[in-house]
Design an enzyme around this catalytic site. Sequence first.
Site, PDB file in Angstrom:
ATOM      1  N   CYS A 122       0.813  -1.208   0.062  1.00 34.68           N
ATOM      2  CA  CYS A 122      -0.055   0.095  -0.010  1.00 34.68           C
ATOM      3  C   CYS A 122       0.965   1.169   0.003  1.00 34.68           C
ATOM      4  CB  CYS A 122      -1.046   0.017   1.208  1.00 34.68           C
ATOM      5  SG  CYS A 122      -2.262   1.106   1.111  1.00 34.68           S
ATOM      6  N   HIS A 217      -3.690  -4.718   0.596  1.00 28.88           N
ATOM      7  CA  HIS A 217      -3.143  -4.952   1.795  1.00 28.88           C
ATOM      8  C   HIS A 217      -3.190  -6.742   1.981  1.00 28.88           C
ATOM      9  CE1 HIS A 217      -2.323  -1.634   4.483  1.00 28.88           C
ATOM     10  NE2 HIS A 217      -3.098  -1.072   3.591  1.00 28.88           N
ATOM     11  N   GLU A 219      -1.672  -8.879   3.755  1.00 27.38           N
ATOM     12  CA  GLU A 219      -1.490  -9.284   5.161  1.00 27.38           C
ATOM     13  C   GLU A 219      -3.015  -9.589   5.604  1.00 27.38           C
ATOM     14  OE1 GLU A 219      -2.187  -5.057   5.791  1.00 27.38           O
ATOM     15  OE2 GLU A 219      -1.141  -6.261   4.276  1.00 27.38           O
TER      16      GLU A 219
END
Length: 239
Positions: A122, A217, A219
Amino acid sequence: MTGDQQPPPLIGLTGRGRRAHQVHGLPSAWDEVPVEVHFGDYSAQVTAAGGLPVMLTSAASIEALAERLDGLVLTGGSDVDPAHYGAEPDPNLGVVEPERDEFELALLDAVAAAGRPVLGICRGLQVINIWAGGTLHQHVPEHLQLDRPPAERVHDVKVDPATPFGRRYPGEISVNTYHHQAIDELGDGLVVVGRSPDGIIEMIEHERHPMVAVQWHPELLDDLDPAFVWLVEAARRTS
């Protein structure tokens, strides 16, 4: 660990600078105490990929970090000050963290010079682009969907399978979206790996450095993302 086992590569994770009053539950007398915030999902993904995550502080020596780390994750967070790419602030510019900008750009210089692999996520993608001489669109509000659950996949990304990073993904993937800035002019040496349907650059890699980045994102999604696997594999090769 047996003698023939390689230790997990040490992967540094950047964080966000805050004051204690911005963190729920801390005493009010501590309001102006500096706090560095790290999100656990980054560490969980690095660990799942086989790395050893370590949370970085901007108080550390840049040179020592570049020497000790085997890899680096530039994490998400605040907007980058547009002065770093020669632009005036847009009225919709969010919070900036000048100290973090300086720290991450200097760390990227040192880590790249040391040949260590870097994954940008990001904001991290945007930092890499600025470091390479590129610029940003300062406000793309349709990509900032903060009301969506973290693991909800909101739009597709078309991936170029002809690129080394792109070959780690299917030809089209679906991702979450929590950014309101994006790459405008691409930095020197960077290659576009993936785009959203509206043309926003969502994935990049560097031609000369072991450096990749994604605009979403990963994760926060359910599965181990290939980007973290790439990072740990590259860190093993260079450690």
